[in-house]
Scaffold this active site. Sequence first.
Site, mmCIF file in Angstrom:
data_model
loop_
_atom_site.group_PDB
_atom_site.id
_atom_site.type_symbol
_atom_site.label_atom_id
_atom_site.label_comp_id
_atom_site.label_asym_id
_atom_site.label_seq_id
_atom_site.Cartn_x
_atom_site.Cartn_y
_atom_site.Cartn_z
ATOM 1 N N TYR A 282 -14.954 4.961 7.521
ATOM 2 C CA TYR A 282 -15.458 3.615 7.221
ATOM 3 C C TYR A 282 -16.924 3.434 7.593
ATOM 4 O O TYR A 282 -17.323 2.415 8.149
ATOM 5 C CB TYR A 282 -14.577 2.568 7.915
ATOM 6 C CG TYR A 282 -13.261 2.384 7.201
ATOM 7 C CD1 TYR A 282 -13.168 1.590 6.063
ATOM 8 C CD2 TYR A 282 -12.121 3.043 7.624
ATOM 9 C CE1 TYR A 282 -11.973 1.450 5.379
ATOM 10 C CE2 TYR A 282 -10.914 2.907 6.955
ATOM 11 C CZ TYR A 282 -10.851 2.104 5.838
ATOM 12 O OH TYR A 282 -9.664 1.972 5.154
ATOM 13 N N CYS B 170 -3.689 2.804 -4.415
ATOM 14 C CA CYS B 170 -4.653 3.566 -3.612
ATOM 15 C C CYS B 170 -4.686 4.978 -4.172
ATOM 16 O O CYS B 170 -3.746 5.758 -3.974
ATOM 17 C CB CYS B 170 -4.257 3.564 -2.140
ATOM 18 S SG CYS B 170 -5.406 4.527 -1.112
ATOM 19 N N HIS C 230 0.842 -1.196 0.000
ATOM 20 C CA HIS C 230 0.000 0.000 0.000
ATOM 21 C C HIS C 230 0.876 1.245 0.000
ATOM 22 O O HIS C 230 1.880 1.307 0.695
ATOM 23 C CB HIS C 230 -0.898 -0.007 1.246
ATOM 24 C CG HIS C 230 -1.979 1.026 1.225
ATOM 25 N ND1 HIS C 230 -1.730 2.373 1.421
ATOM 26 C CD2 HIS C 230 -3.319 0.916 1.038
ATOM 27 C CE1 HIS C 230 -2.869 3.048 1.350
ATOM 28 N NE2 HIS C 230 -3.840 2.182 1.109
ATOM 29 N N HIS D 103 -7.606 0.449 -4.452
ATOM 30 C CA HIS D 103 -8.468 1.249 -3.583
ATOM 31 C C HIS D 103 -8.810 2.511 -4.370
ATOM 32 O O HIS D 103 -7.925 3.321 -4.639
ATOM 33 C CB HIS D 103 -7.745 1.661 -2.303
ATOM 34 C CG HIS D 103 -7.353 0.521 -1.424
ATOM 35 N ND1 HIS D 103 -6.641 0.710 -0.253
ATOM 36 C CD2 HIS D 103 -7.569 -0.811 -1.515
ATOM 37 C CE1 HIS D 103 -6.429 -0.467 0.332
ATOM 38 N NE2 HIS D 103 -6.992 -1.400 -0.429
ATOM 39 N N ASP E 119 -12.872 3.188 -1.201
ATOM 40 C CA ASP E 119 -12.055 3.464 -0.016
ATOM 41 C C ASP E 119 -12.787 4.466 0.868
ATOM 42 O O ASP E 119 -13.993 4.612 0.788
ATOM 43 C CB ASP E 119 -10.677 3.940 -0.461
ATOM 44 C CG ASP E 119 -9.583 3.626 0.539
ATOM 45 O OD1 ASP E 119 -9.892 3.095 1.611
ATOM 46 O OD2 ASP E 119 -8.425 3.901 0.237
ATOM 47 N N HIS E 120 -12.055 5.158 1.685
ATOM 48 C CA HIS E 120 -12.639 6.018 2.714
ATOM 49 C C HIS E 120 -13.832 6.812 2.196
ATOM 50 O O HIS E 120 -13.779 7.389 1.109
ATOM 51 C CB HIS E 120 -11.598 7.008 3.238
ATOM 52 C CG HIS E 120 -10.368 6.358 3.754
ATOM 53 N ND1 HIS E 120 -9.208 7.046 3.998
ATOM 54 C CD2 HIS E 120 -10.097 5.077 4.081
ATOM 55 C CE1 HIS E 120 -8.280 6.231 4.440
ATOM 56 N NE2 HIS E 120 -8.799 5.011 4.493
#
Length: 357
Positions: free
Chosen positions: A333, A245, A207, A274, A319-320
């Site tokens: 999340y 990501c 990552h 991501h 993702d977030h």
Amino acid sequence: MDMTFRWYGDKEDNITLKQIRQIPGMQGVVWALFDVPVGEVWPEEEIAAVTEEIAAYGLHYRTVESVNVHEDIKLGLPSRDKYIENYITTLRRLAKVGVKTVCYNFMPVFDWTRTDLAKRLYDGSTAMAFDYRLIKDKTPEQMVKDIQDGSKGFSMAGWEPERLQSISKLFDMYKDIDRNKLFAHLAYFLQAVVPVAEECGIRMAIHPDDPPRSVFGLPRIVSSEEDLERIVKMVDSPSNSLTICSGSLGANLANNIPRIIRRFGKMNRIGFAHIRNIQVHEPWVFNEISHKSEYGSLDMYDMMKALYETGFTGPVRPDHGRMIWGEEGRPGYGLYDRALGANYLCGLWDAIVRENS
């Protein structure tokens, strides 16, 4: 594309597998054993319990995030060989139940850094944000306290209190570790682990640094296209792959995410994606935002198109996300905005597939 959703388990998540199962297009769960201390072997009975629970809801469990790397490995201490052996044992156990992708990171001390876990946005939602100006006068101890105070009672992966209670000692140990040394320690780890991962049919997927810049003077080595190239060359194997990501790499607008995807996708070195959006206001001042391209700084369509063009069939996850509609949960999340993000990504993918049929 294999659409997935990160889940922290019954003990650590207020989102249920039943809810995840009801997200259209959702195929799998991205999971981990968060109660096992970093560096310890994951117990087979706990692996079995979680994977059986996920499978009971008709979801697959082929992707793990993360099997975290012990700090002694990053520091290159003599004890690292013991922790590498533990890591290998865990990989073998995960392979036995069908895990195919293992995400991990090589960030010293902090897995990620934000200066605000609930920044109020224009529409009343909240999201995580980073502003380098708010960090420069803080100590690492203050930063740890800020994250813990903003966690809403949830454990924050990468900010475990039992590990960070000795943060001053950790920083002292890193004072002689520069980028080249950290790269060397990563190479040592990968040269030991990747052959086993390849034998087991697992893709290790590193990552990027989040954010992709030094924090408190700590070295960062997964921050740019050049860094990614250096890493994939350490061990020439599809099992030595990358997690792309977009929100992490994209915090530096010099990182062209679609180009990065096309470059490493053609090499078959992307193991996980991501995909999320961020608003970059100026260098190192950004906040997370809804996935739709028009609200942020990143081109979500071109990223998904790049994945399609390079034949990517691996896991993708929204993702977030923001906190919307009054939801309370672990920062970044929540259920609702990530579910919307997943559907947006699926819609883009469906359109790209039809365009190219």
